[in-house]
Every structure is written in structure tokens, then in C-alpha cells.
Design a protein around this motif. Structure first.
Motif, PDB file in Angstrom:
ATOM      1  N   THR A  82       7.047  -3.853  -1.376  1.00  0.00           N
ATOM      2  CA  THR A  82       6.601  -2.484  -1.627  1.00  0.00           C
ATOM      3  C   THR A  82       6.309  -2.291  -3.104  1.00  0.00           C
ATOM      4  O   THR A  82       6.984  -2.867  -3.967  1.00  0.00           O
ATOM      5  N   ASP A  83       5.261  -1.516  -3.371  1.00  0.00           N
ATOM      6  CA  ASP A  83       4.899  -1.176  -4.741  1.00  0.00           C
ATOM      7  C   ASP A  83       4.160   0.152  -4.703  1.00  0.00           C
ATOM      8  O   ASP A  83       4.035   0.776  -3.632  1.00  0.00           O
ATOM      9  N   ASN A  84       3.657   0.600  -5.846  1.00  0.00           N
ATOM     10  CA  ASN A  84       2.975   1.888  -5.937  1.00  0.00           C
ATOM     11  C   ASN A  84       1.509   1.707  -6.310  1.00  0.00           C
ATOM     12  O   ASN A  84       1.142   0.761  -7.015  1.00  0.00           O
ATOM     13  N   LEU A  85       0.681   2.638  -5.830  1.00  0.00           N
ATOM     14  CA  LEU A  85      -0.729   2.612  -6.192  1.00  0.00           C
ATOM     15  C   LEU A  85      -0.882   2.831  -7.701  1.00  0.00           C
ATOM     16  O   LEU A  85      -0.225   3.697  -8.290  1.00  0.00           O
ATOM     17  N   ALA A  86      -1.780   2.065  -8.293  1.00  0.00           N
ATOM     18  CA  ALA A  86      -2.026   2.193  -9.729  1.00  0.00           C
ATOM     19  C   ALA A  86      -3.046   3.279 -10.035  1.00  0.00           C
ATOM     20  O   ALA A  86      -3.164   3.718 -11.175  1.00  0.00           O
ATOM     21  N   SER A  87      -3.789   3.729  -9.001  1.00  0.00           N
ATOM     22  CA  SER A  87      -4.779   4.795  -9.186  1.00  0.00           C
ATOM     23  C   SER A  87      -5.048   5.449  -7.844  1.00  0.00           C
ATOM     24  O   SER A  87      -4.588   4.971  -6.793  1.00  0.00           O
ATOM     25  N   ASP A  88      -5.764   6.554  -7.857  1.00  0.00           N
ATOM     26  CA  ASP A  88      -6.099   7.253  -6.620  1.00  0.00           C
ATOM     27  C   ASP A  88      -6.984   6.387  -5.730  1.00  0.00           C
ATOM     28  O   ASP A  88      -7.703   5.498  -6.201  1.00  0.00           O
TER      29      ASP A  88
END
Length: 301
Positions: A82-88
Motif C-alpha cells: 500500500t502507498d499513496n497517490l503522488a498526484s490527482d
């Protein structure tokens, strides 16, 4: 002649039957023998360990295609990766930029797989590759979900949508047991749409069903007996044939004799097949309990 491949097994069956005109039928005899083996044996070379992701709001999941019988079942809240989006992201975008595709702490030690399925919010999407920290080749809104926009910082979680080889038991992590109940009891106790951490499961019509309905993403592991991998022209051997060619031979001969209307030989091959099955199972059972003394355990405290 060693019986160690599909072709050598077919040759042996023809030789033992003393027939050269059964080329088209012998694969059928072998397939029927495999069905007998799958019904009769439960040994360690038939064990498989696989995982599937439980997704919030989804109650039932199909059994593995090679499923025979369950041994153990458990799950963890730990994500595959799991990770997070770096941009929209727009609802039509075919790439997913992440901060890091090799995050630590997940079940997959190297991070996101080179291809697979990822879940962002309620949307599931498949991807075919990774470029630097970006998932590429996205197919949006799969598995009945809808393609929507996503914001920078939203969590991206890899999931398994079908049973996949792997384990949650290779490292120290929180693991939950889950208890079997009958289909009738599951329907009665968890008949509504209540969600939460799964506490019980049942099996019905080729599916696992969980109660309450999972409220989030969990990763489920099952240890189960699987069908013997079928022999074919392209899959020419398997562990059962390698370790026990006699059970394949006797089973195939047993299936052949009724076709040849040679009923007086059926009893002979049935006895040989049953003896092979009994010996294989007994040997496996003995080895499973070897190396330690039997002890009476006090489970009452």
C-alpha cells in the motif's frame, strides 16, 4: 520402462492391456483415474496454500478451481502492498502515480507486483506494468466498480481478486482465526448487511461466505487439499506421477477394463489400486506424526 511422464504412462497402459488400438481412449482412462485419486487421497503433496483479498462490502468469494478440502483458514489486516497517490487522478487516466512502489511493511516484501489489481477508494483497476513509481496500463473500474476521480494522498492498495499462491504466515504480524458455521446459521445470524471484521465463514455453491460482511480490505490465507494437477500433452508430469506411478497405472487399467468389456479383470485392478491408495495414505499419515512422542494435552487450563 520408467513411468515418469504422460506419454510413458500412456505407453505402459497400452502395453499392460496388450492393445495398440486405444490411443484415443487411453487419455480418458487416465483422466478417470485422476478423478478416483482425487476422491481417495489426502496427502501432503496435494496441499496448497493460497491467498485472496477480502474487500469491504463483498460477502462471497469463489473457491479455488482445484479445491478439494479445507485444512486451515485465517486472515490478516496487513496489506499486500500500500502507498499513496503522488498526484490527482482523472476518471479516464491510465496511469497511477505513487510516492513509492516498493513500500515496506506489506505482505509482499518487494512492494507492488509487476502487474496486478489495485484498489483506490472503492474503485478497482488492473495494471500491466510499473515505470519508476507509476503503475501503468490501467484498466479502470473493473470487477463491478466504477471509474472515478481520485485525489493526491489517497491510498492505493494492491489486492488479489482470485486465489494466488502466497502466505500471511511467513512473518510476525497480527493474524485472526475464523470459525466455520453452517450455511443455515450464517444466514440466520448475519442475514442483514452488517459489516465488521469477519468472525465466521461457511461454504455454499462453490463460494466462501463471511459474516459479518468485511468492512475493509483483509488478506485471507487458506491451506487446503488441491486436485492432482491433470496430465496433458503440455503438462507432462506432476508430483503424484513422479512419486506414485503405480497408482496412476492401476487406476488407468481399472478404468479401461469395463470399456473393453473385460469384467473379470476389474477386481484385480481395483484391488491393486486400493492397495496403492492405502499404502500412500498410510505412509503419509505415519510421516506426518514422526519425530515426536505422542502426548496427551490438557486443554482445560
Amino acid at each position: 520402462m520408467a513411468i515418469n511422464s504422460y506419454s510413458s504412462l500412456q505407453t505402459a497402459v497400452a502395453n499392460w492391456l496388450d492393445r495398440s488400438d486405444l490411443t484415443a481412449r487411453i487419455p480418458e482412462f487416465i483422466s478417470l483415474a485422476e478423478a478416483r485419486i482425487n476422491r481417495a487421497l489426502r496427502v501432503r503433496i496435494m496441499e496448497s496454500v493460497k491467498m485472496i483479498s477480502l474487500v469491504g462490502g463483498t460477502k462471497r468469494y469463489p473457491l479455488p478451481s482445484d479445491y478439494l478440502q479445507l485444512r486451515t483458514i485465517k486472515y490478516t489486516k496487513t496489506a499486500l502492498a500500500t502507498d499513496n497517490l503522488a498526484s490527482d487522478m482523472t476518471d479516464a487516466q491510465d496511469t497511477a502515480p505513487l510516492n513509492d512502489v516498493t513500500p515496506s511493511g506489506g505482505i509482499l516484501s518487494s512492494g507492488f507486483s509487476s502487474s496486478g489489481t489495485v484498489m483506490i477508494g472503492l474503485e478497482q483497476m488492473t495494471y500491466t506494468g510499473i515505470s519508476t513509481n507509476t503503475l501503468t496500463g490501467l484498466t479502470r473500474g473493473v470487477n463491478g466498480t466504477s471509474a472515478v476521480t481520485h485525489n493526491s494522498g489517497d491510498s492505493a492498495v494492491q489486492i488479489y481478486t482470485t486465489f494466488t499462491a502466497g502466505t500471511i504466515s511467513d512473518k510476525t504480524r497480527p493474524i485472526d482465526a475464523i470459525q466455520y458455521v453452517s450455511p443455515e446459521l450464517l444466514s440466520r445470524v448475519y442475514a442483514g448487511n452488517s459489516t465488521g471484521r469477519p468472525k465466521v465463514y461457511t461454504m455454499r455453491a462453490g463460494y466462501f461466505l463471511f459474516g459479518p460482511v468485511p468492512d475493509s480490505t483483509y488478506n485471507l490465507e487458506i491451506d487446503y487439499y488441491s486436485k492432482v494437477a491433470a496430465l496433458t500433452d503440455s503438462a507432462t508430469t506432476n508430483d503424484m506421477l513422479t512419486d506414485n506411478p503405480d497408482v496412476y497405472l492401476y487406476g488407468s487399467l481399472l478404468e479401461a477394463e469395463p470399456f473393453l468389456m473385460n469384467d473379470n479383470r476389474v477386481g484385480l485392478w481395483l484391488a491393486a489400486f486400493d492397495k496403492a491408495i492405502s499404502d500412500i495414505q498410510l505412509q503419509d499419515d505415519k510421516d506426518s506424526h514422526s519425530g515426536t512422542e505422542l502426548r496427551v494435552m490438557n486443554t482445560g487450563g
